[in-house]
Each structure stands twice: as structure tokens, then as C-alpha cells.
Design a protein around this motif. Structure first.
Motif, PDB file in Angstrom:
ATOM      1  N   GLY A 152      76.421 -20.271  -7.067  1.00  0.00           N
ATOM      2  CA  GLY A 152      75.937 -21.492  -6.312  1.00  0.00           C
ATOM      3  C   GLY A 152      76.877 -21.478  -5.116  1.00  0.00           C
ATOM      4  O   GLY A 152      76.257 -21.895  -3.834  1.00  0.00           O
ATOM      5  N   GLN A 153      78.207 -21.382  -5.260  1.00  0.00           N
ATOM      6  CA  GLN A 153      79.023 -21.471  -4.017  1.00  0.00           C
ATOM      7  C   GLN A 153      78.631 -20.224  -2.784  1.00  0.00           C
ATOM      8  O   GLN A 153      78.669 -20.522  -1.695  1.00  0.00           O
ATOM      9  N   ARG A 154      78.233 -19.194  -3.327  1.00  0.00           N
ATOM     10  CA  ARG A 154      77.779 -17.838  -2.406  1.00  0.00           C
ATOM     11  C   ARG A 154      76.689 -18.540  -1.802  1.00  0.00           C
ATOM     12  O   ARG A 154      76.399 -18.281  -0.418  1.00  0.00           O
ATOM     13  N   GLN A 155      75.747 -19.211  -2.534  1.00  0.00           N
ATOM     14  CA  GLN A 155      74.403 -19.489  -1.733  1.00  0.00           C
ATOM     15  C   GLN A 155      74.490 -20.596  -0.936  1.00  0.00           C
ATOM     16  O   GLN A 155      73.990 -20.452   0.508  1.00  0.00           O
ATOM     17  N   THR A 156      75.316 -21.463  -0.993  1.00  0.00           N
ATOM     18  CA  THR A 156      75.690 -22.605  -0.246  1.00  0.00           C
ATOM     19  C   THR A 156      76.314 -21.863   1.251  1.00  0.00           C
ATOM     20  O   THR A 156      75.983 -22.324   2.353  1.00  0.00           O
ATOM     21  N   LEU A 157      77.434 -21.075   1.057  1.00  0.00           N
ATOM     22  CA  LEU A 157      78.103 -20.584   2.191  1.00  0.00           C
ATOM     23  C   LEU A 157      77.090 -19.672   2.903  1.00  0.00           C
ATOM     24  O   LEU A 157      77.295 -19.627   4.337  1.00  0.00           O
ATOM     25  N   LEU A 158      76.333 -18.918   2.317  1.00  0.00           N
ATOM     26  CA  LEU A 158      75.390 -18.224   3.047  1.00  0.00           C
ATOM     27  C   LEU A 158      74.338 -18.898   3.998  1.00  0.00           C
ATOM     28  O   LEU A 158      73.832 -18.728   4.983  1.00  0.00           O
ATOM     29  N   GLU A 159      73.924 -20.011   3.144  1.00  0.00           N
ATOM     30  CA  GLU A 159      73.018 -20.815   3.764  1.00  0.00           C
ATOM     31  C   GLU A 159      73.656 -21.415   5.112  1.00  0.00           C
ATOM     32  O   GLU A 159      72.817 -21.572   6.226  1.00  0.00           O
ATOM     33  N   ASP A 160      74.684 -22.125   5.030  1.00  0.00           N
ATOM     34  CA  ASP A 160      75.518 -22.771   6.279  1.00  0.00           C
ATOM     35  C   ASP A 160      75.597 -21.662   7.134  1.00  0.00           C
ATOM     36  O   ASP A 160      75.491 -21.910   8.446  1.00  0.00           O
ATOM     37  N   LEU A 161      76.130 -20.420   6.872  1.00  0.00           N
ATOM     38  CA  LEU A 161      76.227 -19.114   7.765  1.00  0.00           C
ATOM     39  C   LEU A 161      75.002 -18.750   8.540  1.00  0.00           C
ATOM     40  O   LEU A 161      75.016 -18.602   9.788  1.00  0.00           O
ATOM     41  N   LEU A 162      73.976 -18.625   7.750  1.00  0.00           N
ATOM     42  CA  LEU A 162      72.634 -18.283   8.373  1.00  0.00           C
ATOM     43  C   LEU A 162      71.957 -19.480   9.192  1.00  0.00           C
ATOM     44  O   LEU A 162      71.556 -19.120  10.326  1.00  0.00           O
ATOM     45  N   SER A 163      72.197 -20.737   8.738  1.00  0.00           N
ATOM     46  CA  SER A 163      71.712 -21.727   9.602  1.00  0.00           C
ATOM     47  C   SER A 163      72.402 -21.800  11.010  1.00  0.00           C
ATOM     48  O   SER A 163      71.731 -22.006  11.967  1.00  0.00           O
ATOM     49  N   ARG A 164      73.900 -21.854  11.006  1.00  0.00           N
ATOM     50  CA  ARG A 164      74.700 -21.739  12.055  1.00  0.00           C
ATOM     51  C   ARG A 164      73.990 -20.719  13.121  1.00  0.00           C
ATOM     52  O   ARG A 164      74.012 -20.918  14.485  1.00  0.00           O
ATOM     53  N   HIS A 165      73.997 -19.376  12.783  1.00  0.00           N
ATOM     54  CA  HIS A 165      73.555 -18.171  13.783  1.00  0.00           C
ATOM     55  C   HIS A 165      72.236 -18.356  14.014  1.00  0.00           C
ATOM     56  O   HIS A 165      71.982 -17.871  15.195  1.00  0.00           O
ATOM     57  N   LEU A 166      71.416 -18.819  13.135  1.00  0.00           N
ATOM     58  CA  LEU A 166      69.969 -19.240  13.653  1.00  0.00           C
ATOM     59  C   LEU A 166      70.078 -20.103  14.887  1.00  0.00           C
ATOM     60  O   LEU A 166      69.288 -19.953  15.926  1.00  0.00           O
ATOM     61  N   SER A 167      70.639 -21.182  14.875  1.00  0.00           N
ATOM     62  CA  SER A 167      70.722 -22.268  15.917  1.00  0.00           C
ATOM     63  C   SER A 167      71.347 -21.625  17.162  1.00  0.00           C
ATOM     64  O   SER A 167      70.738 -21.859  18.136  1.00  0.00           O
ATOM     65  N   ARG A 168      72.284 -20.734  16.950  1.00  0.00           N
ATOM     66  CA  ARG A 168      72.930 -20.059  18.107  1.00  0.00           C
ATOM     67  C   ARG A 168      72.023 -19.023  18.763  1.00  0.00           C
ATOM     68  O   ARG A 168      71.887 -18.977  19.745  1.00  0.00           O
ATOM     69  N   PHE A 169      71.244 -18.671  17.935  1.00  0.00           N
ATOM     70  CA  PHE A 169      70.222 -17.463  18.462  1.00  0.00           C
ATOM     71  C   PHE A 169      69.253 -18.260  19.321  1.00  0.00           C
ATOM     72  O   PHE A 169      68.668 -17.681  20.228  1.00  0.00           O
ATOM     73  N   ARG A 170      68.613 -19.405  18.863  1.00  0.00           N
ATOM     74  CA  ARG A 170      67.544 -20.143  19.636  1.00  0.00           C
ATOM     75  C   ARG A 170      68.293 -20.819  20.853  1.00  0.00           C
ATOM     76  O   ARG A 170      67.605 -20.742  21.904  1.00  0.00           O
ATOM     77  N   GLU A 171      69.522 -21.083  20.881  1.00  0.00           N
ATOM     78  CA  GLU A 171      70.164 -21.613  22.114  1.00  0.00           C
ATOM     79  C   GLU A 171      70.510 -20.566  22.983  1.00  0.00           C
ATOM     80  O   GLU A 171      70.078 -20.756  24.153  1.00  0.00           O
ATOM     81  N   SER A 172      70.753 -19.231  22.614  1.00  0.00           N
ATOM     82  CA  SER A 172      70.767 -18.158  23.532  1.00  0.00           C
ATOM     83  C   SER A 172      69.725 -17.513  24.021  1.00  0.00           C
ATOM     84  O   SER A 172      69.615 -16.984  25.219  1.00  0.00           O
ATOM     85  N   PHE A 173      68.674 -17.466  23.130  1.00  0.00           N
ATOM     86  CA  PHE A 173      67.197 -16.921  23.489  1.00  0.00           C
ATOM     87  C   PHE A 173      66.126 -17.896  23.416  1.00  0.00           C
ATOM     88  O   PHE A 173      65.915 -17.964  22.044  1.00  0.00           O
ATOM     89  N   PRO A 174      65.673 -18.335  24.429  1.00  0.00           N
ATOM     90  CA  PRO A 174      64.512 -19.404  24.293  1.00  0.00           C
ATOM     91  C   PRO A 174      63.240 -18.470  23.662  1.00  0.00           C
ATOM     92  O   PRO A 174      63.325 -17.225  23.830  1.00  0.00           O
ATOM     93  N   SER A 175      62.291 -19.386  23.084  1.00  0.00           N
ATOM     94  CA  SER A 175      61.399 -18.563  22.752  1.00  0.00           C
ATOM     95  C   SER A 175      60.493 -17.706  23.754  1.00  0.00           C
ATOM     96  O   SER A 175      60.073 -16.659  23.459  1.00  0.00           O
ATOM     97  N   ALA A 176      60.391 -18.096  24.759  1.00  0.00           N
ATOM     98  CA  ALA A 176      59.882 -17.246  25.896  1.00  0.00           C
ATOM     99  C   ALA A 176      60.285 -15.937  26.158  1.00  0.00           C
ATOM    100  O   ALA A 176      59.832 -15.016  26.533  1.00  0.00           O
ATOM    101  N   THR A 177      61.685 -15.844  26.069  1.00  0.00           N
ATOM    102  CA  THR A 177      62.393 -14.751  26.171  1.00  0.00           C
ATOM    103  C   THR A 177      62.505 -13.816  25.034  1.00  0.00           C
ATOM    104  O   THR A 177      62.254 -12.487  25.042  1.00  0.00           O
ATOM    105  N   VAL A 178      62.302 -14.465  23.915  1.00  0.00           N
ATOM    106  CA  VAL A 178      61.918 -13.525  22.519  1.00  0.00           C
ATOM    107  C   VAL A 178      60.860 -13.005  22.624  1.00  0.00           C
ATOM    108  O   VAL A 178      60.596 -11.834  22.063  1.00  0.00           O
ATOM    109  N   GLU A 179      59.659 -13.783  22.957  1.00  0.00           N
ATOM    110  CA  GLU A 179      58.332 -13.153  22.777  1.00  0.00           C
ATOM    111  C   GLU A 179      57.962 -11.839  23.751  1.00  0.00           C
ATOM    112  O   GLU A 179      56.839 -11.405  23.475  1.00  0.00           O
TER     113      GLU A 179
END
Length: 291
Positions: A152-179
Motif C-alpha cells: 500500500g505504501q508503494r502504491q501511494t508513493l507511485l501514485e503521488d510521483l506519477l501525478s506530479r510528473h503528469l502535471s509537469r508534463f502538461r505544464e511543459s507541453f500544452p495539448s497543441a504541442t503534444v498533438e
């Protein structure tokens, strides 16, 4: 005809990739930056070429092993090679000191340096590998009857880490750039597939729907959102004549398999919420040419 020959082609390609990864190890490309030296401008291109060769092998190892359910070959714990520099700096021969993988995954990295499509693909591939290792470890614990709070601890840590990097990815690369960028679309596919893999593991960690309804509902929402985003990525892929990235055919199949987690959550909770899944026509858009 292609369906009959594809497994053989993949197995041959996988064997060739295995030999290449062994050569990477023999050349010690995982230790390019083991010493504290600083690249001189004349040495930067050579060192950077080694770094890029290693990280391509790293991603290939992760993609093949995860999609085939095989043990990972290259361990994160033995990597002393910095992440590759942005493409413009590499092409111009301008030295830049990039972070190591653990630093990039855990610390706040300067966006101007970190925001590289190649680096982003490496980071999310590494995260997918960590989720895969989490799944393997949890599965072994269940088989041995030794399930601990660590899962459960691994699950929580991975969820937080993944959420943080997804947010950074969206900030660095807008949808129009990704597409309009093949590498970023591929990275987005990996990111959303990683979310689905983590959601699947959450269901296994909390089989009692009545006791863990809030926990499962949260991951059901995450799985539905990831499925919807994957569907959008599939639509954008139709605009490209050729998606020149290895292992995408296998990623397509792995993505289809991962999508069942969305339906599983819905069945477990008997929810009336509409579950968003990839339709056949969306999945077909992920067909690419073999190399």
C-alpha cells in the motif's frame, strides 16, 4: 500473412535487442558519468552519444520486458549515466550538465532543461517500469502469503510521483504541442498506460469493494480519465503517415489489455457511472508499420 509472421519477427527483434543490451552493459554505458569529470566541448558530443545510446536501450528494455511480462534487464540502481541533453544543445555541441534519473524523478528540475521530449519519454518509461516492479513484488507477496503494508505504501508513493510528473508534463507541453509531435504522443501513451497499470494494481490491493469503496472509486475515476486520454491520443495518431517508434505495436496490445481495468472497476462497484473505454476504431488508429 502478417499475423502469422509477426510473432516470429518480434521474437527475432527481441533477441537482437537482448544482444544489444548486453553490449551496452559490456561497454559500461550505464557508467558514462561515474566519475566527477566535466565534459570539454570537444568531448561532449562523444559522451552525449553514449548517453543517448544507453537511454534508448533502457527504454527498449522497459517496453519489451513490461509488455511481455519479463524481468527487467537494466536496473535503475546501477545507472550512473546522466539523462540526455536537449536536442538543440546536442546538435550544436553545447555542453550541459543534466541530472541523473533519480534526481529528475524526485526533485524539482529547471523546466528549461528538463522539458525535452526525449527526456520526458525516459522519465515516464522509468515510472512505468517502477509500477511494473511494484506489480511483480506484490504478486510474489500474494503467492507467498506474505502481503504487507509495504504494498500500500508503494502504491501511494507511485501514485503521488506519477501525478506530479503528469502535471509537469502538461505544464511543459500544452495539448497543441503534444498533438503534433510524435515523440510527445508516444510519451503521452506511456504515461496514460502507466496510470492504467497502477489502477489495475489498486484493484488487486483492495478486493473488498464494500470496505474500500472510496479507494476503488478514486482509481476508477483515474482509469476512466486515462482511457479517455488514450482515446484522444489514438485520434491524433491518425494524422501521421508513419509513427516511427519501436515496440509501438506491442504497446498497442498492452494498452488494449490494460483497458480492462476500467471495466473491472465498474463491475466490482456495480456503478451506474459511464465508463470511458477505447473503442475498436480508436485502437485501430494505433496500427503502425514494423521496422
Amino acid at each position: 500473412m502478417l499475423e502469422n509472421t509477426e510473432p516470429v519477427t518480434f521474437l527475432r527483434g527481441w533477441a537482437s535487442a537482448g544482444r544489444a543490451i548486453r553490449l551496452i552493459q559490456l561497454m559500461r554505458l550505464n557508467d558514462v558519468d561515474a566519475s566527477a569529470h566535466t565534459d570539454e566541448p570537444r568531448d561532449f558530443v562523444e559522451s552525449e552519444t553514449k548517453r543517448r545510446t544507453f537511454w534508448i536501450a533502457f527504454c527498449l528494455d522497459r517496453l519489451i520486458c513490461i509488455l511481455e511480462g519479463l524481468p527487467l534487464t537494466l536496473s535503475e540502481q546501477t545507472i550512473c549515466t546522466r539523462l540526455p541533453s536537449p536536442e538543440n544543445m546536442f546538435l550544436s555541441g553545447t555542453p550541459v550538465k543534466m541530472p541523473f534519473l533519480p534526481q529528475a524523478l524526485s526533485a524539482s528540475i529547471e523546466p528549461s532543461i528538463r522539458a525535452s521530449p526525449f527526456v520526458e519519454s525516459i522519465l515516464f518509461t522509468a515510472l512505468w517500469g517502477r509500477v511494473f516492479l511494484h506489480h511483480q513484488q506484490s504478486a510474489a507477496e500474494r503467492v507467498c502469503g506474505n502481503v504487507s503494508a509495504g504494498a500500500g505504501q508503494r502504491q501511494t508513493l507511485l501514485e503521488d510521483l506519477l501525478s506530479r510528473h503528469l502535471s509537469r508534463f502538461r505544464e511543459s507541453f500544452p495539448s497543441a504541442t503534444v498533438e503534433v509531435n510524435q515523440m510527445l504522443l508516444f510519451t503521452d501513451m506511456i504515461a496514460q498506460t502507466t496510470v492504467l497499470a497502477l489502477c489495475r494494481e489498486a484493484e488487486l490491493l483492495a478486493p473488498d469493494a464494500a470496505k474500500y469503496s472510496d479507494f476503488i472509486l478514486r482509481y476508477q475515476w483515474k482509469a476512466s480519465e486515462a482511457a479517455q486520454k488514450l482515446s484522444c491520443v489514438a485520434g491524433h495518431l491518425s494524422g501521421f503517415n508513419l509513427f516511427q517508434l519501436g515496440s509501438v505495436n506491442r504497446l498497442r496490445q498492452g494498452t488494449q489489455d490494460a483497458m480492462v481495468v476500467d471495466v473491472d472497476f465498474s463491475s466490482t462497484l456495480q456503478s451506474s457511472n459511464e465508463v470511458v473505454t477505447l473503442h475498436d476504431e480508436d485502437i485501430n488508429m494505433l496500427e503502425v508499420a514494423d521496422f
